[in-house]
Scaffold this active site. Sequence first.
Site, PDB file in Angstrom:
ATOM      1  N   VAL A  63       8.846   7.637   5.287  1.00  0.00           N
ATOM      2  CA  VAL A  63       8.389   8.342   4.088  1.00  0.00           C
ATOM      3  C   VAL A  63       7.495   7.423   3.256  1.00  0.00           C
ATOM      4  O   VAL A  63       7.596   6.195   3.349  1.00  0.00           O
ATOM      5  CB  VAL A  63       9.616   8.860   3.275  1.00  0.00           C
ATOM      6  CG1 VAL A  63      10.455   7.699   2.749  1.00  0.00           C
ATOM      7  CG2 VAL A  63       9.205   9.804   2.149  1.00  0.00           C
ATOM      8  N   CYS A  64       6.592   8.050   2.477  1.00  0.00           N
ATOM      9  CA  CYS A  64       5.779   7.359   1.482  1.00  0.00           C
ATOM     10  C   CYS A  64       4.711   6.481   2.139  1.00  0.00           C
ATOM     11  O   CYS A  64       3.829   6.988   2.824  1.00  0.00           O
ATOM     12  CB  CYS A  64       6.692   6.574   0.546  1.00  0.00           C
ATOM     13  SG  CYS A  64       5.924   5.989  -0.971  1.00  0.00           S
ATOM     14  N   ALA A  65       4.766   5.185   1.961  1.00  0.00           N
ATOM     15  CA  ALA A  65       3.776   4.285   2.563  1.00  0.00           C
ATOM     16  C   ALA A  65       4.088   3.985   4.024  1.00  0.00           C
ATOM     17  O   ALA A  65       3.186   3.666   4.806  1.00  0.00           O
ATOM     18  CB  ALA A  65       3.716   2.972   1.774  1.00  0.00           C
TER      19      ALA A  65
END
Length: 185
Positions: A104-106
């Site tokens: 998730v995210c970066a």
Amino acid sequence: MSMSKVLVPVANGNEDIETITIIDVLRRGGVEVTVASVHDAKQVTMAHGCKLEADVLLAEVADEMYNAIVLPGGMPGAEHLRDSELLTNMLEKHDIEDALLAAVCASPSVVFGTHGYVVDKQATCYPGFEDGLTGAEYISDLPVVMDENILTGKEPAVAMVFALTVLGNLKGYETAQKVADDLLC
């Protein structure tokens, strides 16, 4: 359904909300979660200052097989995950076995993109990191994207949906729905 085993690798600078939400939601759903530090110490400091003590060092479980490996994002945490040779080897072994690989995210960009896990797949990530999704079709308008055994999530705000999606893939929709209901999602 048998007990699902999930590895959540953690590093200094991982996103606080994502890390805790993944661990908490999966444990509520009856998943055996192993939190493993990629550093030489069990204690890590999250991106916004929360301190977390991992269950083990990654080196202690490097030979284990899991039903899923789930990576929180956050910077520079995602870079520490990307740079862990042990984790890279584990991701490779698990991908060959079609285990669920989630980030998730970066991390979809920084870890999966760098190591080739999103080539010819649809994926999402934190806005501004999409250039790192090497070879992937970037999906900007969905909170989570699943393509074969690769699950990607967009940002801290979708941590709950992301974690529930991981849970649903491991334990089935009904288990994920029960946890969501108990959390009033």
